[in-house]
Write a protein that holds these residues in place. Sequence first.
Motif, PDB file in Angstrom:
ATOM      1  N   THR A 185      36.802   7.794  -6.286  1.00 26.60           N
ATOM      2  CA  THR A 185      36.419   6.543  -5.625  1.00 26.60           C
ATOM      3  C   THR A 185      37.187   6.362  -4.331  1.00 26.60           C
ATOM      4  N   LEU A 186      38.481   6.648  -4.375  1.00 23.43           N
ATOM      5  CA  LEU A 186      39.297   6.550  -3.170  1.00 23.43           C
ATOM      6  C   LEU A 186      38.776   7.481  -2.084  1.00 23.43           C
ATOM      7  N   SER A 187      38.417   8.696  -2.468  1.00 24.32           N
ATOM      8  CA  SER A 187      37.903   9.655  -1.491  1.00 24.32           C
ATOM      9  C   SER A 187      36.659   9.110  -0.790  1.00 24.32           C
ATOM     10  N   ALA A 188      35.785   8.466  -1.553  1.00 20.05           N
ATOM     11  CA  ALA A 188      34.571   7.896  -0.961  1.00 20.05           C
ATOM     12  C   ALA A 188      34.914   6.756  -0.004  1.00 20.05           C
ATOM     13  N   HIS A 189      35.887   5.929  -0.403  1.00 21.18           N
ATOM     14  CA  HIS A 189      36.299   4.815   0.463  1.00 21.18           C
ATOM     15  C   HIS A 189      36.926   5.326   1.751  1.00 21.18           C
ATOM     16  N   LEU A 190      37.774   6.330   1.653  1.00 18.45           N
ATOM     17  CA  LEU A 190      38.425   6.874   2.839  1.00 18.45           C
ATOM     18  C   LEU A 190      37.410   7.519   3.777  1.00 18.45           C
ATOM     19  N   THR A 191      36.406   8.165   3.198  1.00 16.34           N
ATOM     20  CA  THR A 191      35.351   8.750   4.025  1.00 16.34           C
ATOM     21  C   THR A 191      34.609   7.665   4.793  1.00 16.34           C
ATOM     22  N   ALA A 192      34.258   6.571   4.114  1.00 20.16           N
ATOM     23  CA  ALA A 192      33.544   5.474   4.765  1.00 20.16           C
ATOM     24  C   ALA A 192      34.396   4.827   5.856  1.00 20.16           C
ATOM     25  N   LEU A 193      35.682   4.627   5.574  1.00 22.60           N
ATOM     26  CA  LEU A 193      36.578   4.028   6.564  1.00 22.60           C
ATOM     27  C   LEU A 193      36.770   4.963   7.760  1.00 22.60           C
ATOM     28  N   SER A 194      36.812   6.254   7.495  1.00 23.01           N
ATOM     29  CA  SER A 194      36.951   7.231   8.579  1.00 23.01           C
ATOM     30  C   SER A 194      35.704   7.249   9.453  1.00 23.01           C
ATOM     31  N   GLU A 195      34.528   7.200   8.812  1.00 24.26           N
ATOM     32  CA  GLU A 195      33.274   7.201   9.568  1.00 24.26           C
ATOM     33  C   GLU A 195      33.139   5.947  10.435  1.00 24.26           C
ATOM     34  N   ALA A 196      33.746   4.844   9.985  1.00 28.38           N
ATOM     35  CA  ALA A 196      33.735   3.611  10.778  1.00 28.38           C
ATOM     36  C   ALA A 196      34.804   3.627  11.862  1.00 28.38           C
ATOM     37  N   GLY A 197      35.638   4.664  11.836  1.00 27.54           N
ATOM     38  CA  GLY A 197      36.671   4.797  12.859  1.00 27.54           C
ATOM     39  C   GLY A 197      37.929   4.010  12.594  1.00 27.54           C
ATOM     40  N   LEU A 198      38.080   3.474  11.372  1.00 29.97           N
ATOM     41  CA  LEU A 198      39.226   2.637  11.055  1.00 29.97           C
ATOM     42  C   LEU A 198      40.410   3.418  10.509  1.00 29.97           C
ATOM     43  N   VAL A 199      40.162   4.627  10.057  1.00 32.55           N
ATOM     44  CA  VAL A 199      41.195   5.444   9.430  1.00 32.55           C
ATOM     45  C   VAL A 199      41.176   6.831  10.048  1.00 32.55           C
ATOM     46  N   GLN A 200      42.354   7.390  10.252  1.00 35.22           N
ATOM     47  CA  GLN A 200      42.464   8.758  10.745  1.00 35.22           C
ATOM     48  C   GLN A 200      43.283   9.574   9.752  1.00 35.22           C
ATOM     49  N   SER A 201      43.031  10.870   9.717  1.00 35.78           N
ATOM     50  CA  SER A 201      43.707  11.736   8.759  1.00 35.78           C
ATOM     51  C   SER A 201      44.352  12.904   9.468  1.00 35.78           C
ATOM     52  N   ARG A 202      45.339  13.486   8.791  1.00 38.40           N
ATOM     53  CA  ARG A 202      46.038  14.651   9.316  1.00 38.40           C
ATOM     54  C   ARG A 202      46.329  15.590   8.158  1.00 38.40           C
ATOM     55  N   ARG A 203      45.994  16.859   8.336  1.00 26.37           N
ATOM     56  CA  ARG A 203      46.266  17.845   7.295  1.00 26.37           C
ATOM     57  C   ARG A 203      47.560  18.577   7.599  1.00 26.37           C
ATOM     58  N   ASN A 204      48.394  18.723   6.573  1.00 28.65           N
ATOM     59  CA  ASN A 204      49.632  19.479   6.682  1.00 28.65           C
ATOM     60  C   ASN A 204      49.667  20.450   5.508  1.00 28.65           C
ATOM     61  N   GLY A 205      49.261  21.704   5.768  1.00 33.24           N
ATOM     62  CA  GLY A 205      49.149  22.670   4.686  1.00 33.24           C
ATOM     63  C   GLY A 205      48.008  22.271   3.765  1.00 33.24           C
ATOM     64  N   THR A 206      48.336  22.065   2.489  1.00 37.31           N
ATOM     65  CA  THR A 206      47.319  21.640   1.522  1.00 37.31           C
ATOM     66  C   THR A 206      47.271  20.127   1.362  1.00 37.31           C
ATOM     67  N   SER A 207      48.123  19.409   2.060  1.00 38.59           N
ATOM     68  CA  SER A 207      48.192  17.951   1.923  1.00 38.59           C
ATOM     69  C   SER A 207      47.469  17.253   3.062  1.00 38.59           C
ATOM     70  N   ILE A 208      46.877  16.107   2.760  1.00 38.37           N
ATOM     71  CA  ILE A 208      46.225  15.282   3.758  1.00 38.37           C
ATOM     72  C   ILE A 208      46.906  13.918   3.781  1.00 38.37           C
ATOM     73  N   TYR A 209      47.175  13.422   4.957  1.00 38.37           N
ATOM     74  CA  TYR A 209      47.811  12.122   5.139  1.00 38.37           C
ATOM     75  C   TYR A 209      46.858  11.203   5.899  1.00 38.37           C
ATOM     76  N   TYR A 210      46.821   9.932   5.501  1.00 38.77           N
ATOM     77  CA  TYR A 210      45.927   8.960   6.121  1.00 38.77           C
ATOM     78  C   TYR A 210      46.740   7.846   6.780  1.00 38.77           C
ATOM     79  N   ALA A 211      46.198   7.323   7.880  1.00 41.51           N
ATOM     80  CA  ALA A 211      46.859   6.231   8.593  1.00 41.51           C
ATOM     81  C   ALA A 211      45.804   5.346   9.240  1.00 41.51           C
ATOM     82  N   LEU A 212      46.194   4.130   9.529  1.00 46.29           N
ATOM     83  CA  LEU A 212      45.318   3.201  10.224  1.00 46.29           C
ATOM     84  C   LEU A 212      45.043   3.707  11.639  1.00 46.29           C
ATOM     85  N   ALA A 213      43.782   3.651  12.056  1.00 48.27           N
ATOM     86  CA  ALA A 213      43.431   3.960  13.448  1.00 48.27           C
ATOM     87  C   ALA A 213      43.668   2.697  14.265  1.00 48.27           C
TER      88      ALA A 213
END
Length: 274
Positions: A48-76
Amino acid sequence: MDSTAAIKILSTLGHEGRLSVFRLLARRAPQEVRPGEITEATGLKPSTLSAHLTALSEAGLVQSRRNGTSIYYALAADRTQAFTSFLLEDCCRGRPDLCAPNPETKPVTGQKSVLFLCTGNSARSILAEALLRQAGAGRFVTYSAGTRPSGDVNPHVLDLLRRNDHDISGLRSKDLNEMQGEDAPTFDFVFTVCDHAANEDCPAWPGQPISAHWGLPDPAAAKGTEAEIALAFAEAYRTLNTRIEAFAALPIETLDRLSLQSEADQIGMLPSKS
């Protein structure tokens, strides 16, 4: 921002789960947050969280960064600011200060009140309280509290403070409720020092204090030998001491709110001095 983009953002935020994720990232901004931490704080299932983060990212409100196998999210932040500006640009004939809180930009003067928050108020926030009490040399009135206080100060903390010649009188584990109400202090600064406290919905503090997240690992959770546990507490002390020294050295009286907020955010990312 145009109406089409704003409508998409409003539609995205018009869902309780997505709104809770957005608010958590807004509280932690500008820092990044791991998905597992968001799941723990919100109670959402990973899928469920993954779906929410995808929707927020598509709206441009959230940005992500990959570090190795980990993904970090932050407010845009830029996108969020553009959205709120769009909502208020025609407000009250172009006077957003009339229909939305607008903190004063004048410098903070006089003796400052500072609150350090964590969950248990037994280790990190107590260390921060004692460190600023000493480093501030009377310039600050320092408090600490917990959202779910343990009721006792960790004995390792008391021993560490004694060995470093800190005054431990008056140090105790306190409930956040003591810092609210008519008789409570009005704070100039509120700092969270654990991720759990930072992720929780906190009250709106009177006077709109400057706030920042100065998270660090909980030494009370350390496992191993006595030496390894003592090392965890010593590292927490060093990290907080680095940040407290930087904060106490700020020319607070000459900085406006925006500058102070930026400095407070940067201090929260400082590592301990070796």
